[in-house]
Design a protein around this motif. Structure first.
Motif, PDB file in Angstrom:
ATOM      1  N   LYS A  76      48.022  36.923  39.628  1.00 18.03           N
ATOM      2  CA  LYS A  76      47.653  35.519  39.787  1.00 18.03           C
ATOM      3  C   LYS A  76      48.861  34.604  39.614  1.00 18.03           C
ATOM      4  CE  LYS A  76      44.763  32.015  37.471  1.00 18.03           C
ATOM      5  NZ  LYS A  76      43.668  31.823  36.495  1.00 18.03           N
ATOM      6  N   PHE A  77      48.965  33.610  40.506  1.00 13.07           N
ATOM      7  CA  PHE A  77      50.019  32.603  40.367  1.00 13.07           C
ATOM      8  C   PHE A  77      49.451  31.185  40.350  1.00 13.07           C
ATOM      9  CE2 PHE A  77      49.486  33.165  44.939  1.00 13.07           C
ATOM     10  CZ  PHE A  77      49.470  31.867  45.422  1.00 13.07           C
ATOM     11  N   ALA A  78      48.152  31.043  40.600  1.00 17.07           N
ATOM     12  CA  ALA A  78      47.569  29.699  40.670  1.00 17.07           C
ATOM     13  C   ALA A  78      46.090  29.738  40.354  1.00 17.07           C
ATOM     14  CB  ALA A  78      47.776  29.101  42.072  1.00 17.07           C
ATOM     15  N   GLY A  79      45.585  28.617  39.857  1.00 21.39           N
ATOM     16  CA  GLY A  79      44.160  28.460  39.599  1.00 21.39           C
ATOM     17  C   GLY A  79      43.698  27.109  40.102  1.00 21.39           C
ATOM     18  N   ILE A  80      42.465  27.051  40.608  1.00 27.58           N
ATOM     19  CA  ILE A  80      41.925  25.835  41.215  1.00 27.58           C
ATOM     20  C   ILE A  80      40.694  25.368  40.433  1.00 27.58           C
ATOM     21  CG2 ILE A  80      41.102  24.780  43.363  1.00 27.58           C
ATOM     22  CD1 ILE A  80      42.309  27.120  44.897  1.00 27.58           C
ATOM     23  N   TYR A 120      35.514  33.915  26.562  1.00 27.53           N
ATOM     24  CA  TYR A 120      36.962  33.723  26.400  1.00 27.53           C
ATOM     25  C   TYR A 120      37.689  34.937  26.985  1.00 27.53           C
ATOM     26  CZ  TYR A 120      35.685  29.990  23.147  1.00 27.53           C
ATOM     27  OH  TYR A 120      35.161  28.849  22.595  1.00 27.53           O
ATOM     28  N   PRO A 121      38.699  34.715  27.812  1.00 24.91           N
ATOM     29  CA  PRO A 121      39.325  35.845  28.512  1.00 24.91           C
ATOM     30  C   PRO A 121      40.211  36.693  27.607  1.00 24.91           C
ATOM     31  CG  PRO A 121      40.491  33.816  29.008  1.00 24.91           C
ATOM     32  CD  PRO A 121      39.287  33.418  28.200  1.00 24.91           C
ATOM     33  N   PRO A 122      40.223  38.012  27.811  1.00 22.27           N
ATOM     34  CA  PRO A 122      41.138  38.906  27.088  1.00 22.27           C
ATOM     35  C   PRO A 122      42.502  38.880  27.784  1.00 22.27           C
ATOM     36  CG  PRO A 122      39.776  40.189  28.557  1.00 22.27           C
ATOM     37  CD  PRO A 122      39.342  38.753  28.735  1.00 22.27           C
ATOM     38  N   SER A 129      40.425  38.527  36.202  1.00 21.33           N
ATOM     39  CA  SER A 129      39.662  38.335  34.972  1.00 21.33           C
ATOM     40  C   SER A 129      40.501  38.366  33.705  1.00 21.33           C
ATOM     41  CB  SER A 129      38.548  39.381  34.876  1.00 21.33           C
ATOM     42  OG  SER A 129      39.089  40.693  34.892  1.00 21.33           O
ATOM     43  N   ALA A 130      41.662  39.032  33.739  1.00 17.73           N
ATOM     44  CA  ALA A 130      42.508  39.112  32.551  1.00 17.73           C
ATOM     45  C   ALA A 130      43.556  38.009  32.502  1.00 17.73           C
ATOM     46  CB  ALA A 130      43.197  40.472  32.484  1.00 17.73           C
ATOM     47  N   SER A 131      43.486  37.062  33.443  1.00 13.48           N
ATOM     48  CA  SER A 131      44.416  35.934  33.429  1.00 13.48           C
ATOM     49  C   SER A 131      43.925  34.867  32.477  1.00 13.48           C
ATOM     50  CB  SER A 131      44.539  35.345  34.835  1.00 13.48           C
ATOM     51  OG  SER A 131      43.317  34.732  35.220  1.00 13.48           O
ATOM     52  N   TYR A 132      44.760  33.861  32.205  1.00 13.33           N
ATOM     53  CA  TYR A 132      44.216  32.729  31.470  1.00 13.33           C
ATOM     54  C   TYR A 132      43.510  31.792  32.453  1.00 13.33           C
ATOM     55  CZ  TYR A 132      48.979  30.581  32.199  1.00 13.33           C
ATOM     56  OH  TYR A 132      50.178  30.115  32.691  1.00 13.33           O
ATOM     57  N   CYS A 133      42.411  31.200  31.984  1.00 16.97           N
ATOM     58  CA  CYS A 133      41.520  30.359  32.781  1.00 16.97           C
ATOM     59  C   CYS A 133      41.107  31.034  34.084  1.00 16.97           C
ATOM     60  CB  CYS A 133      42.182  29.003  33.080  1.00 16.97           C
ATOM     61  SG  CYS A 133      41.001  27.723  33.599  1.00 16.97           S
ATOM     62  N   PRO A 134      40.480  32.210  33.988  1.00 15.16           N
ATOM     63  CA  PRO A 134      40.084  32.919  35.211  1.00 15.16           C
ATOM     64  C   PRO A 134      38.934  32.221  35.932  1.00 15.16           C
ATOM     65  CG  PRO A 134      39.190  34.028  33.282  1.00 15.16           C
ATOM     66  CD  PRO A 134      40.077  32.925  32.768  1.00 15.16           C
ATOM     67  N   GLY A 135      38.909  32.397  37.261  1.00 11.73           N
ATOM     68  CA  GLY A 135      37.840  31.821  38.056  1.00 11.73           C
ATOM     69  C   GLY A 135      37.790  32.449  39.425  1.00 11.73           C
ATOM     70  N   ASP A 136      36.721  32.198  40.153  1.00  9.45           N
ATOM     71  CA  ASP A 136      36.525  32.810  41.461  1.00  9.45           C
ATOM     72  C   ASP A 136      37.625  32.440  42.448  1.00  9.45           C
ATOM     73  OD1 ASP A 136      34.212  33.989  40.574  1.00  9.45           O
ATOM     74  OD2 ASP A 136      32.877  32.482  41.449  1.00  9.45           O
ATOM     75  N   TYR A 137      38.274  31.299  42.225  1.00 12.30           N
ATOM     76  CA  TYR A 137      39.309  30.851  43.150  1.00 12.30           C
ATOM     77  C   TYR A 137      40.699  30.906  42.517  1.00 12.30           C
ATOM     78  CZ  TYR A 137      36.005  29.636  46.784  1.00 12.30           C
ATOM     79  OH  TYR A 137      35.060  29.706  47.770  1.00 12.30           O
TER      80      TYR A 137
END
Length: 291
Positions: A161-165, A210-212, A145-153
């Motif tokens: 986090k190292f990747a977002g889908i 917007y994520p913190p 949740s504290a990453s940029y562009c957080p999401g369930d995947y």
């Protein structure tokens, strides 16, 4: 679920486009190409795989363009030497540079056997997990949740986090897209996005969806796996999984030849015009505002 995808890929050959690192003047092209590819696979029933990188670029979601003080936020990127654009899909800001690999799986989604949203995310997750299954660590799909562009995947190792889908669907085609932070200065990337939201949202930082952003919530694959990895290394690992598990034949195609075909060229020009218009609107809103 995986049997469904294997059956799809065994029915035909697939196309691979390995796009060179995109410089600022061509920064909109991967997004226009994605829509071209989605429409192509829906018509031709030929899966497409697309690798690309960008040079010093922040990719904004449309929600990012509605922050309280957009000029102040964009000044953060300019100061850091990054250009920016607004993509044609949802989500929030992500960073693209030469240490970040973007990879898309574009597949048909027939009306007879629809691929659900979770199935598509699970498929990309499985490909990445298989690509690194020689390491003992566990790659998890869950929101950071504290990453940029957080999401369930979000994909993470030890809660970093190292990747977002993400996904994009047009008609009977789907693009499943992932960015992977392979190497480079991930903490600095995170700090820049944190500063963007801090400056552009002011006292509303961390509110209204917007994520913190915490720069230490994310890390590079190279650091998490404790092995020097290049973007080319990661491409090879992914293509090995694709050819071993899902595809009969993977044809590496010259992008210019594909786009040079009359139908595809017309489609590309149409989608490029939409991307240009979208980004012109943002820039026009900033006209006369010092950055």
């Amino acid at each position: 679920m995986m049997k469904t995808y294997q059956t799809l890929f065994k029915q035909s050959n697939s196309l691979l486009f390995n796009q060179p690192c995109v410089m600022q003047k061509d920064a909109l092209t991967p997004f226009a190409l994605t829509d071209v590819f989605i429409q192509y696979v829906a018509t031709h029933n030929v899966p497409i795989f697309h690798f690309w990188q960008a040079n010093q670029c922040v990719i904004l979601g449309m929600k990012d363009t509605r922050v309280t003080n957009l000029p102040a936020g964009l000044n953060v990127f300019k100061t850091a030497g990054y250009h920016f654009l607004a993509r044609n899909s949802g989500g929030l800001a992500v960073v693209a540079d030469e240490g970040v690999l973007n990879f898309s799986i574009i597949i048909p989604n027939s009306t007879e056997e629809k691929i659900t949203v979770p199935e598509a995310y699970d498929f990309m997750t499985n490909v990445i997990q298989r690509a690194f299954d020689d390491f003992t660590c566990t790659i998890e799909a869950k929101e950071i949740s504290a990453s940029y562009c957080p999401g369930d995947y979000d994909l993470s190792i030890n809660n970093k986090k190292f990747a977002g889908i993400s996904q994009r669907r047009i008609g009977t085609g789907i693009a499943i897209m992932i960015y992977l932070s392979v190497n480079g200065h991930q903490i600095e990337r995170g700090q820049m996005v944190h500063d963007f939201y801090k400056q552009s949202l002011e006292e509303e930082f961390g509110n209204n969806g917007y994520p913190p952003v915490d720069p230490y919530s994310m890390a590079n694959l190279s650091d998490l796996l404790q092995q020097d990895l290049s973007v080319e290394d990661v491409k090879k690992r992914i293509t090995t999984v694709l050819t071993a598990d899902f595809i009969q034949e993977l044809s590496d195609q010259p992008l210019q030849t594909f786009i040079g075909q009359p139908t595809e060229n017309e489609s590309f020009q149409k989608h490029m015009a939409k991307m240009i218009k979208r980004n012109e609107t943002i820039l026009n809103d900033l006209e006369g505002v010092p950055l």
